[in-house]
Scaffold this motif. Sequence first.
Motif, mmCIF file in Angstrom:
data_model
loop_
_atom_site.group_PDB
_atom_site.id
_atom_site.type_symbol
_atom_site.label_atom_id
_atom_site.label_comp_id
_atom_site.label_asym_id
_atom_site.label_seq_id
_atom_site.Cartn_x
_atom_site.Cartn_y
_atom_site.Cartn_z
ATOM 1 N N PRO A 130 0.797 -1.222 0.000
ATOM 2 C CA PRO A 130 0.000 0.000 0.000
ATOM 3 C C PRO A 130 0.832 1.276 0.000
ATOM 4 C CG PRO A 130 -0.935 -1.595 1.516
ATOM 5 C CD PRO A 130 0.378 -2.162 1.068
ATOM 6 N N VAL A 131 1.997 1.251 0.640
ATOM 7 C CA VAL A 131 2.865 2.429 0.635
ATOM 8 C C VAL A 131 3.350 2.726 -0.780
ATOM 9 C CG1 VAL A 131 5.178 3.240 1.309
ATOM 10 C CG2 VAL A 131 3.593 2.366 3.041
ATOM 11 N N LEU A 132 3.809 1.695 -1.475
ATOM 12 C CA LEU A 132 4.289 1.907 -2.837
ATOM 13 C C LEU A 132 3.135 2.232 -3.789
ATOM 14 C CD1 LEU A 132 7.064 -0.805 -3.227
ATOM 15 C CD2 LEU A 132 7.296 1.605 -2.604
ATOM 16 N N ARG A 133 1.949 1.678 -3.554
ATOM 17 C CA ARG A 133 0.777 2.020 -4.367
ATOM 18 C C ARG A 133 0.478 3.518 -4.235
ATOM 19 N NH1 ARG A 133 -3.979 0.116 -6.541
ATOM 20 N NH2 ARG A 133 -3.496 -2.041 -6.059
ATOM 21 N N GLU A 134 0.453 4.027 -2.996
ATOM 22 C CA GLU A 134 0.162 5.447 -2.821
ATOM 23 C C GLU A 134 1.252 6.295 -3.451
ATOM 24 O OE1 GLU A 134 -1.086 8.816 0.470
ATOM 25 O OE2 GLU A 134 -1.420 6.692 0.889
ATOM 26 N N TYR A 135 2.501 5.858 -3.344
ATOM 27 C CA TYR A 135 3.582 6.606 -3.988
ATOM 28 C C TYR A 135 3.337 6.680 -5.488
ATOM 29 C CZ TYR A 135 8.284 8.441 -4.731
ATOM 30 O OH TYR A 135 9.340 9.259 -5.061
ATOM 31 N N LEU A 136 3.103 5.538 -6.121
ATOM 32 C CA LEU A 136 2.898 5.499 -7.571
ATOM 33 C C LEU A 136 1.711 6.342 -8.004
ATOM 34 C CD1 LEU A 136 3.427 1.733 -8.497
ATOM 35 C CD2 LEU A 136 4.719 3.651 -9.437
ATOM 36 N N VAL A 137 0.571 6.131 -7.369
ATOM 37 C CA VAL A 137 -0.661 6.752 -7.854
ATOM 38 C C VAL A 137 -0.707 8.239 -7.526
ATOM 39 C CG1 VAL A 137 -3.175 6.652 -7.848
ATOM 40 C CG2 VAL A 137 -1.858 4.539 -7.717
ATOM 41 N N SER A 138 -0.266 8.630 -6.340
ATOM 42 C CA SER A 138 -0.301 10.058 -6.019
ATOM 43 C C SER A 138 0.654 10.841 -6.906
ATOM 44 C CB SER A 138 0.013 10.292 -4.539
ATOM 45 O OG SER A 138 1.326 9.890 -4.199
ATOM 46 N N GLU A 139 1.826 10.285 -7.195
ATOM 47 C CA GLU A 139 2.751 10.976 -8.080
ATOM 48 C C GLU A 139 2.251 10.969 -9.524
ATOM 49 O OE1 GLU A 139 5.561 12.927 -7.299
ATOM 50 O OE2 GLU A 139 4.330 12.716 -5.492
ATOM 51 N N ALA A 140 1.569 9.903 -9.924
ATOM 52 C CA ALA A 140 0.949 9.889 -11.252
ATOM 53 C C ALA A 140 -0.116 10.970 -11.359
ATOM 54 C CB ALA A 140 0.336 8.517 -11.531
ATOM 55 N N MET A 141 -0.902 11.134 -10.314
ATOM 56 C CA MET A 141 -1.929 12.181 -10.322
ATOM 57 C C MET A 141 -1.300 13.564 -10.432
ATOM 58 S SD MET A 141 -5.093 10.937 -10.059
ATOM 59 C CE MET A 141 -6.236 11.772 -8.959
ATOM 60 N N ALA A 442 4.218 -4.409 -10.550
ATOM 61 C CA ALA A 442 5.290 -3.685 -9.878
ATOM 62 C C ALA A 442 5.281 -3.938 -8.381
ATOM 63 C CB ALA A 442 5.169 -2.190 -10.164
ATOM 64 N N LEU A 443 4.089 -3.978 -7.781
ATOM 65 C CA LEU A 443 4.001 -4.207 -6.343
ATOM 66 C C LEU A 443 4.407 -5.629 -5.987
ATOM 67 C CD1 LEU A 443 0.719 -2.313 -5.368
ATOM 68 C CD2 LEU A 443 3.074 -1.487 -5.388
ATOM 69 N N ALA A 444 4.006 -6.583 -6.799
ATOM 70 C CA ALA A 444 4.374 -7.973 -6.528
ATOM 71 C C ALA A 444 5.890 -8.148 -6.583
ATOM 72 C CB ALA A 444 3.694 -8.907 -7.527
ATOM 73 N N ALA A 445 6.529 -7.517 -7.561
ATOM 74 C CA ALA A 445 7.985 -7.610 -7.668
ATOM 75 C C ALA A 445 8.649 -6.950 -6.463
ATOM 76 C CB ALA A 445 8.453 -6.966 -8.965
ATOM 77 N N ALA A 446 8.129 -5.808 -6.040
ATOM 78 C CA ALA A 446 8.712 -5.114 -4.891
ATOM 79 C C ALA A 446 8.594 -5.940 -3.625
ATOM 80 C CB ALA A 446 8.029 -3.760 -4.706
ATOM 81 N N MET A 447 7.461 -6.607 -3.460
ATOM 82 C CA MET A 447 7.277 -7.458 -2.285
ATOM 83 C C MET A 447 8.278 -8.607 -2.281
ATOM 84 S SD MET A 447 4.741 -6.146 -0.494
ATOM 85 C CE MET A 447 3.877 -7.405 0.434
ATOM 86 N N ALA A 448 8.737 -8.998 -3.475
ATOM 87 C CA ALA A 448 9.729 -10.068 -3.592
ATOM 88 C C ALA A 448 11.160 -9.529 -3.583
ATOM 89 C CB ALA A 448 9.476 -10.868 -4.870
ATOM 90 N N GLY A 449 11.288 -8.201 -3.382
ATOM 91 C CA GLY A 449 12.616 -7.613 -3.272
ATOM 92 C C GLY A 449 13.162 -6.964 -4.519
ATOM 93 N N ASP A 450 12.359 -6.903 -5.590
ATOM 94 C CA ASP A 450 12.826 -6.328 -6.853
ATOM 95 C C ASP A 450 12.079 -5.018 -7.103
ATOM 96 O OD1 ASP A 450 13.713 -5.713 -9.375
ATOM 97 O OD2 ASP A 450 12.723 -7.402 -10.369
ATOM 98 N N LEU A 451 12.780 -3.887 -6.954
ATOM 99 C CA LEU A 451 12.155 -2.586 -7.140
ATOM 100 C C LEU A 451 12.239 -2.077 -8.574
ATOM 101 C CD1 LEU A 451 13.246 -0.652 -3.929
ATOM 102 C CD2 LEU A 451 10.906 -1.199 -4.596
ATOM 103 N N ALA A 452 12.898 -2.804 -9.456
ATOM 104 C CA ALA A 452 13.091 -2.320 -10.822
ATOM 105 C C ALA A 452 11.767 -2.059 -11.545
ATOM 106 C CB ALA A 452 13.963 -3.288 -11.610
ATOM 107 N N PRO A 453 10.772 -2.956 -11.489
ATOM 108 C CA PRO A 453 9.486 -2.658 -12.152
ATOM 109 C C PRO A 453 8.788 -1.437 -11.563
ATOM 110 C CG PRO A 453 9.697 -5.013 -11.768
ATOM 111 C CD PRO A 453 10.809 -4.356 -11.007
ATOM 112 N N PHE A 454 8.893 -1.244 -10.251
ATOM 113 C CA PHE A 454 8.319 -0.050 -9.617
ATOM 114 C C PHE A 454 8.997 1.207 -10.141
ATOM 115 C CE2 PHE A 454 9.034 3.164 -6.315
ATOM 116 C CZ PHE A 454 7.740 3.532 -6.007
ATOM 117 N N GLU A 455 10.321 1.191 -10.205
ATOM 118 C CA GLU A 455 11.061 2.355 -10.685
ATOM 119 C C GLU A 455 10.709 2.684 -12.132
ATOM 120 O OE1 GLU A 455 12.814 4.442 -9.143
ATOM 121 O OE2 GLU A 455 13.730 3.537 -7.381
#
Length: 491
Positions: A130-141, A442-455
């Motif tokens: 949820p933290v990364l979701r809010e980061y992604l979506v709020s910055e997208a907005m 992106a969130l699933a990858a981050a939960m597994a330790g890979d932030l590249a898709p999030f970035e």
Amino acid sequence: MTVHFPFDNSYARLGAAFSRPTTPTPVAAPLLLKLNRPLALELGLDPDDLNSAEGAEILAGNHVPPGAEPIAAAYAGHQFGHFVPQLGDGRAILLGEVIDRQDRRRDIQLKGSGPTAFSRNGDGRAALGPVLREYLVSEAMASLGLPTTRALAAVATGEPVYREKLLPGAVLARVASSHVRVGTFQFFAARGNDAAIARLADHVIERHYREAATAPNPYRTLFECVCERQAVLVARWMQVGFVHGVMNTDNMSIAGETIDYGPCAFLDTYDPATVFSSIDRTGRYAYANQPVVARWNLARLAECLLPLLDPDEKKAVETAEATLASFMEAFEAAHLDGFRAKIGLETSRTEDGALIHDLLALMAREKADFTSTFRGLGKAAESEEAEAVVRALFDDPIRFDQWAIRWRARLKFESRSPAERRRAMDAVNPAVIPRNHRVEKALAAAMAGDLAPFERLNEALARPFEDRPDFAEYAGLPPKHEMPYRTFCGT
């Protein structure tokens, strides 16, 4: 300590009735996952200082920087129509306020930083997803140009949180022009504390609506301004296909910003009845209901403000009702103007409303993709040959052809060249939005330790109105889902 925050904390000065002093609870191993360097600069902060072990300690809540006065704010709220007289910041702590480089007052809040007096037996923590979701979506907005809270940083805590199962914990450093909500006024109204309501209203006028201070009735003007901002905000949500998900009164910012990104998402296939929240079983907060709910929430604010609007209760009610009536007028005007721009119109004609309505009805019937349809219309406005791209989005393209004949006839009354029209349409019709399947991946990858898709997704969303070949996959249609997409609040 080298990290410096130029704090000036006006909300903490309002008094004990408005908040509770609350120190963030330290975490085991803070690790800075993402820092919003441009936003840090905008706030007058040094991103290099924040991007350090000391910065991570502050952004996680382990160290309170000089000048901060951490508090948890009190508020109430209607949740799915049911009033709860005390909610408050249950897992968020306002560190303090800074004056940014444009002389705007901004809150810096830590979300997920431990329990407060308002936690109601909760742990006060947040999970990484949820933290990364809010980061992604709020910055997208923000990149889409919509008023919104912002994400300054995401920090991993090195500790698990339990949400049906163990999940990695995180803290979001959130920035807002304030965190005053409709529910903040409701908190004091429920206690009959008219003096606190007046003090809060004066604070909001000074902070957000200074034009009201010199009006004949400052509180009436305040209410009118809040209604106007909310009308425009919700219209703009709908123009990009955004569904907030939980429009409770405690999730409506008095400043007119989008706040509290829980079960939010963007439309893929256009359906006005779309609901994303797993807990919205009646469709209360469906896409098409958002203006109705916003007006309902504002009526609850009006109830709180009645003692300030006029000493005569009957006159106060008449004033509130007149302003509420103007909300729908303001929304409908903003909605129509916004969709005019989306289909390439810069002038106004009486048939425009029907033209827009019929397109949306056709999109719903034919299950057309919301974002791709409008982006494709920009190409078609420049070249009729490109109309095939839009036709392909409809199950029965003949119906689209019939609408397009009317659209092209209407465009003949416009003065812009085809190329100018295309540029204007592309400036309001994004090519890239936070597609639900991309966010989940992106969130699933981050939960597994890979932030590249999030970035990479965050980078794609930073310039949503541009056609960038390197990010073409993010503008593509989503895969067909057998089940409706659902999101969860993550609390």
